[in-house]
Design a protein around this motif. Structure first.
Motif, PDB file in Angstrom:
ATOM      1  N   PHE A  78      25.883  42.927  46.457  1.00 37.19           N
ATOM      2  CA  PHE A  78      25.525  42.078  45.312  1.00 37.19           C
ATOM      3  C   PHE A  78      25.500  42.923  44.027  1.00 37.19           C
ATOM      4  CE2 PHE A  78      21.958  38.927  43.779  1.00 37.19           C
ATOM      5  CZ  PHE A  78      22.812  38.464  42.796  1.00 37.19           C
ATOM      6  N   ARG A  79      24.835  44.096  44.110  1.00 37.64           N
ATOM      7  CA  ARG A  79      24.709  44.909  42.901  1.00 37.64           C
ATOM      8  C   ARG A  79      26.084  45.411  42.443  1.00 37.64           C
ATOM      9  NH1 ARG A  79      23.667  49.954  40.969  1.00 37.64           N
ATOM     10  NH2 ARG A  79      24.007  50.904  42.983  1.00 37.64           N
ATOM     11  N   HIS A  80      26.906  45.798  43.412  1.00 40.97           N
ATOM     12  CA  HIS A  80      28.235  46.268  43.074  1.00 40.97           C
ATOM     13  C   HIS A  80      29.047  45.132  42.445  1.00 40.97           C
ATOM     14  CE1 HIS A  80      32.176  48.352  44.476  1.00 40.97           C
ATOM     15  NE2 HIS A  80      31.901  48.610  43.225  1.00 40.97           N
ATOM     16  N   SER A  81      28.824  43.932  42.961  1.00 37.68           N
ATOM     17  CA  SER A  81      29.515  42.748  42.439  1.00 37.68           C
ATOM     18  C   SER A  81      29.145  42.533  40.960  1.00 37.68           C
ATOM     19  CB  SER A  81      29.083  41.541  43.275  1.00 37.68           C
ATOM     20  OG  SER A  81      30.058  40.568  43.322  1.00 37.68           O
ATOM     21  N   VAL A  82      27.846  42.675  40.669  1.00 36.95           N
ATOM     22  CA  VAL A  82      27.401  42.520  39.273  1.00 36.95           C
ATOM     23  C   VAL A  82      28.020  43.631  38.416  1.00 36.95           C
ATOM     24  CG1 VAL A  82      25.379  42.587  37.731  1.00 36.95           C
ATOM     25  CG2 VAL A  82      25.255  41.330  39.890  1.00 36.95           C
ATOM     26  N   ASP A  83      28.050  44.863  38.962  1.00 32.65           N
ATOM     27  CA  ASP A  83      28.647  45.984  38.220  1.00 32.65           C
ATOM     28  C   ASP A  83      30.134  45.730  37.933  1.00 32.65           C
ATOM     29  OD1 ASP A  83      26.319  47.355  38.051  1.00 32.65           O
ATOM     30  OD2 ASP A  83      26.784  48.840  39.592  1.00 32.65           O
ATOM     31  N   LEU A  84      30.825  45.153  38.921  1.00 33.05           N
ATOM     32  CA  LEU A  84      32.254  44.894  38.718  1.00 33.05           C
ATOM     33  C   LEU A  84      32.467  43.900  37.575  1.00 33.05           C
ATOM     34  CD1 LEU A  84      33.501  44.650  42.431  1.00 33.05           C
ATOM     35  CD2 LEU A  84      34.107  46.411  40.759  1.00 33.05           C
ATOM     36  N   MET A  85      31.602  42.889  37.548  1.00 34.33           N
ATOM     37  CA  MET A  85      31.719  41.889  36.475  1.00 34.33           C
ATOM     38  C   MET A  85      31.378  42.535  35.130  1.00 34.33           C
ATOM     39  SD  MET A  85      30.053  38.640  38.444  1.00 34.33           S
ATOM     40  CE  MET A  85      30.778  37.936  39.924  1.00 34.33           C
ATOM     41  N   ILE A  92      28.620  33.486  43.411  1.00 32.32           N
ATOM     42  CA  ILE A  92      30.049  33.787  43.546  1.00 32.32           C
ATOM     43  C   ILE A  92      30.223  35.300  43.503  1.00 32.32           C
ATOM     44  CG2 ILE A  92      32.334  33.467  42.514  1.00 32.32           C
ATOM     45  CD1 ILE A  92      31.368  30.846  41.314  1.00 32.32           C
ATOM     46  N   THR A  93      30.836  35.862  44.527  1.00 28.25           N
ATOM     47  CA  THR A  93      31.045  37.318  44.522  1.00 28.25           C
ATOM     48  C   THR A  93      32.168  37.671  43.536  1.00 28.25           C
ATOM     49  OG1 THR A  93      32.689  37.231  46.272  1.00 28.25           O
ATOM     50  CG2 THR A  93      30.380  37.466  46.967  1.00 28.25           C
ATOM     51  N   ALA A  94      32.257  38.961  43.202  1.00 26.36           N
ATOM     52  CA  ALA A  94      33.277  39.373  42.219  1.00 26.36           C
ATOM     53  C   ALA A  94      34.685  39.027  42.726  1.00 26.36           C
ATOM     54  CB  ALA A  94      33.147  40.865  41.951  1.00 26.36           C
ATOM     55  N   GLY A  95      34.911  39.221  44.025  1.00 23.17           N
ATOM     56  CA  GLY A  95      36.241  38.918  44.596  1.00 23.17           C
ATOM     57  C   GLY A  95      36.560  37.437  44.514  1.00 23.17           C
ATOM     58  N   ALA A  96      35.563  36.618  44.857  1.00 27.58           N
ATOM     59  CA  ALA A  96      35.766  35.163  44.811  1.00 27.58           C
ATOM     60  C   ALA A  96      35.978  34.706  43.374  1.00 27.58           C
ATOM     61  CB  ALA A  96      34.554  34.460  45.412  1.00 27.58           C
ATOM     62  N   ASP A  97      35.303  35.356  42.453  1.00 29.27           N
ATOM     63  CA  ASP A  97      35.415  35.001  41.042  1.00 29.27           C
ATOM     64  C   ASP A  97      36.877  35.144  40.584  1.00 29.27           C
ATOM     65  OD1 ASP A  97      33.854  34.172  38.785  1.00 29.27           O
ATOM     66  OD2 ASP A  97      34.256  36.125  37.870  1.00 29.27           O
ATOM     67  N   GLU A  98      37.499  36.212  41.061  1.00 28.72           N
ATOM     68  CA  GLU A  98      38.896  36.449  40.669  1.00 28.72           C
ATOM     69  C   GLU A  98      39.814  35.359  41.251  1.00 28.72           C
ATOM     70  OE1 GLU A  98      40.066  40.457  41.481  1.00 28.72           O
ATOM     71  OE2 GLU A  98      42.167  40.007  40.997  1.00 28.72           O
ATOM     72  N   ILE A  99      39.560  35.017  42.520  1.00 28.82           N
ATOM     73  CA  ILE A  99      40.380  33.969  43.158  1.00 28.82           C
ATOM     74  C   ILE A  99      40.227  32.655  42.389  1.00 28.82           C
ATOM     75  CG2 ILE A  99      40.613  32.561  45.254  1.00 28.82           C
ATOM     76  CD1 ILE A  99      39.737  35.054  46.863  1.00 28.82           C
ATOM     77  N   LEU A 100      38.996  32.315  42.042  1.00 28.82           N
ATOM     78  CA  LEU A 100      38.736  31.056  41.334  1.00 28.82           C
ATOM     79  C   LEU A 100      39.374  31.064  39.946  1.00 28.82           C
ATOM     80  CD1 LEU A 100      34.980  30.577  42.344  1.00 28.82           C
ATOM     81  CD2 LEU A 100      36.910  29.222  43.150  1.00 28.82           C
ATOM     82  N   ARG A 101      39.281  32.211  39.285  1.00 31.49           N
ATOM     83  CA  ARG A 101      39.886  32.329  37.951  1.00 31.49           C
ATOM     84  C   ARG A 101      41.384  32.084  38.024  1.00 31.49           C
ATOM     85  NH1 ARG A 101      37.186  36.888  37.224  1.00 31.49           N
ATOM     86  NH2 ARG A 101      39.015  38.230  37.277  1.00 31.49           N
ATOM     87  N   ASN A 102      41.999  32.691  39.039  1.00 30.72           N
ATOM     88  CA  ASN A 102      43.451  32.536  39.186  1.00 30.72           C
ATOM     89  C   ASN A 102      43.842  31.095  39.507  1.00 30.72           C
ATOM     90  OD1 ASN A 102      43.803  35.200  38.624  1.00 30.72           O
ATOM     91  ND2 ASN A 102      43.829  35.847  40.772  1.00 30.72           N
ATOM     92  N   LYS A 103      42.928  30.368  40.152  1.00 28.74           N
ATOM     93  CA  LYS A 103      43.206  28.958  40.481  1.00 28.74           C
ATOM     94  C   LYS A 103      42.949  28.044  39.292  1.00 28.74           C
ATOM     95  CE  LYS A 103      40.580  27.819  44.061  1.00 28.74           C
ATOM     96  NZ  LYS A 103      40.122  26.934  45.150  1.00 28.74           N
ATOM     97  N   GLY A 104      42.294  28.588  38.247  1.00 30.45           N
ATOM     98  CA  GLY A 104      41.983  27.771  37.065  1.00 30.45           C
ATOM     99  C   GLY A 104      40.646  27.053  37.148  1.00 30.45           C
TER     100      GLY A 104
END
Ligand code: NAD
Length: 476
Positions: A9-16, A335-347
């Protein structure tokens, strides 16, 4: 299940955070100073329960003290650990900056399943935890002010306030050591509903901008939109209830710990909530499709998905299958950082947690101010306001009678116009104003920068910019 490659979770926040600072021009030292968590205190304490000593582990993490006191909830859950409280403390820093509450970020947690203890036992445990934190100034009106979070509520906050007062008998501001207290123990009207109310105000503001709504592929108003919500606790229940009763949204799915309910024509939130309180879950609820595979309902067709339970529920394993075009993060970090990217790419448009659930800390801020000023909001002005309005109504009615125009003010108008604002109205007005201003700050960045294409990075840009300005002003 979460994927093995999923960061913590913390790494996910750091990635964002890193994604946002990559678009800023901050000196590297300052960037690092803002990112890191200043301190995390771990406490292990024993409480004699059921004839034996039980040892509990708790945490209080302080992410940033660029403003003090620092602020953040206390969570009771078996999932609590250092990584989680540090992630949540960091989110608090960014959230407070985004909604302009004058606090640094903090968070606390106790590793416990509160459902395994009765009220008296929970009081003993909470008081002992509060004692451990207070004696180190990790609960203090001017240094560190907790609030409720998952698994805690008004009751626990009242115990904490009382424990602090017992330890600081001459502190006239002791009630400001914690927020989210019951009204009769120094709380404020509208705090219990505040986070859910904030989610409602956030969505209303989003739907005021046609171009923003269009980015998600939706159109029209909030009314009639199909909503699926995960978690019918404090935040989820109030958000779903207000959206259904006041905005005409249709709650088609409710996901809880033991499964989910689905009904395309809409579930009655109040009835489901009553059932949940009585039976401890949604299983057996009549007149709806019930499934034990709750997570699958998140992947159903809907217009708005509201994760309001816990972190990491939309992750690499399911993000691709989420159909909702609009997600509002009522929970922290769902939403994890990885999922965030997938969702962004889907619009998919994501209204980020640091904005979406900031209603709680906003009203906590009002409560803290109320405690420090020792007076209820509206107490001095309400009747004066009503008297002035009465003068106008009397004058209009006199003019109408004297001139023979025959105008009649409708009873509904008179009732509404003559009523002076009490604490609840003022709190809601302050919350609405805060949510609108924060959304506008985010969307300004979203629409004005070519290198920004989502609201999350916009939110980070606004808040990191404000935290950085604060550090600079201190000479760092
Ligand atoms: P809560 O304990 O009142 O409610 C959580 C609800 O989620 C409960 O009904 C629980 O049964 C349900 N739940 C738990 N695990 C679940 C799962 N795996 N699937 C489906 N449902 C599940 O907690 P809350 O205060 O409403 O907090 C919820 C989220 O909102 C947390 O992420 C919290 O950090 C965040 N939040 C809360 C506040 C606040 O003021 N309470 C403020 C800001 C953010």
């Amino acid at each position: 299940m979460k994927d093995q490659q999923e960061p913590s979770f913390r790494h996910s926040v750091d990635l964002m955070f890193n994604r946002a600072v990559g678009l800023m021009d901050l000196p590297p030292g300052l960037e690092e100073k803002i990112r890191v968590c200043n301190a995390t205190y771990t406490v292990r304490f024993g409480v004699r329960l059921r004839g034996q000593i039980q040892t509990f582990t708790g945490y209080r993490s302080v992410h940033s003290e660029h403003m003090e006191p620092v602020k953040g909830g206390i969570r009771y859950s078996l999932g609590v650990n250092q990584d989680e409280v540090e992630a949540l403390a960091a989110l608090m820093t960014y959230k407070c900056a985004l909604v302009e509450t004058p606090f640094g970020g903090s968070k606390g947690g106790l590793c416990i399943d509160p459902r395994q203890y009765d009220e008296h036992e929970l009081e003993l445990i909470t008081r002992r935890f509060a004692y451990e934190l207070a004696k180190r100034d990790l609960i203090h009106p001017s240094q560190n002010v907790p609030a409720p979070d998952m698994g805690t509520g008004e009751r626990e906050m009242a115990w904490i306030a009382d424990q602090y007062a017992r330890m600081n008998t001459t502190d006239i501001n002791s009630r400001a050591c914690v927020t989210g207290k019951p009204l009769n123990a120094g709380g404020i009207a509208g705090r219990v509903e505040a986070t859910g109310r904030g989610v409602q105000y956030a969505l209303r503001e989003f739907f005021r901008y046609k171009e923003d709504v269009a980015k998600s592929g939706l159109s029209g108003k909030l009314e009639g939109k199909r909503v699926i919500i995960q978690g019918l606790g404090n935040v989820g229940y109030h958000a779903a209830k207000f959206l259904q009763e006041e905005d005409g949204a249709i709650i088609t799915g409710i996901i809880e710990r033991d499964g989910a309910l689905f009904k395309p024509e809409g579930l009655n939130v109040e009835n489901v909530h009553e059932w949940l309180i009585k039976h401890g879950g949604v299983k057996g609820y009549p007149n709806a499709q019930v499934t034990t595979n709750g997570a699958a309902i998140m992947e159903e067709e809907c217009d708005i998905l509201i994760p309001a339970a816990m972190e990491g529920v939309i992750n690499l394993s399911n993000a691709e299958r989420i159909k909702a075009p609009l997600i509002i993060e009522a929970a922290n970090g769902p939403i994890t950082a990885g999922a965030d990217e997938i969702l962004r790419n889907k619009g998919t448009v994501v209204i980020p947690d640091m904005f979406a659930n900031a209603g709680g800390v906003t009203v906590s801020y009002f409560e803290w101010v109320k405690n420090l000023s020792h007076i209820r909001f509206g107490r001095m002005q309400r009747r004066a306001e009503e008297s002035r309005h009465q003068i106008l109504v009397d004058e209009l009615e006199r003019l109408s009678a004297d001139t023979g125009v025959g105008w009649q003010l409708s009873p509904n108008f008179k009732e509404k116009y003559l009523r002076g604002a009490g604490e609840l109205e003022l709190v809601r007005s302050g919350l609405d104003d805060t949510m609108r201003a924060a959304y506008q700050a985010m969307r300004e960045v979203w629409h004005s920068r070519d290198d920004v294409d989502d609201l999350r990075v916009s939110a980070y840009l606004v808040s990191i910019g404000r935290v950085a300005a604060s550090y600079r002003a201190k000479g760092l």
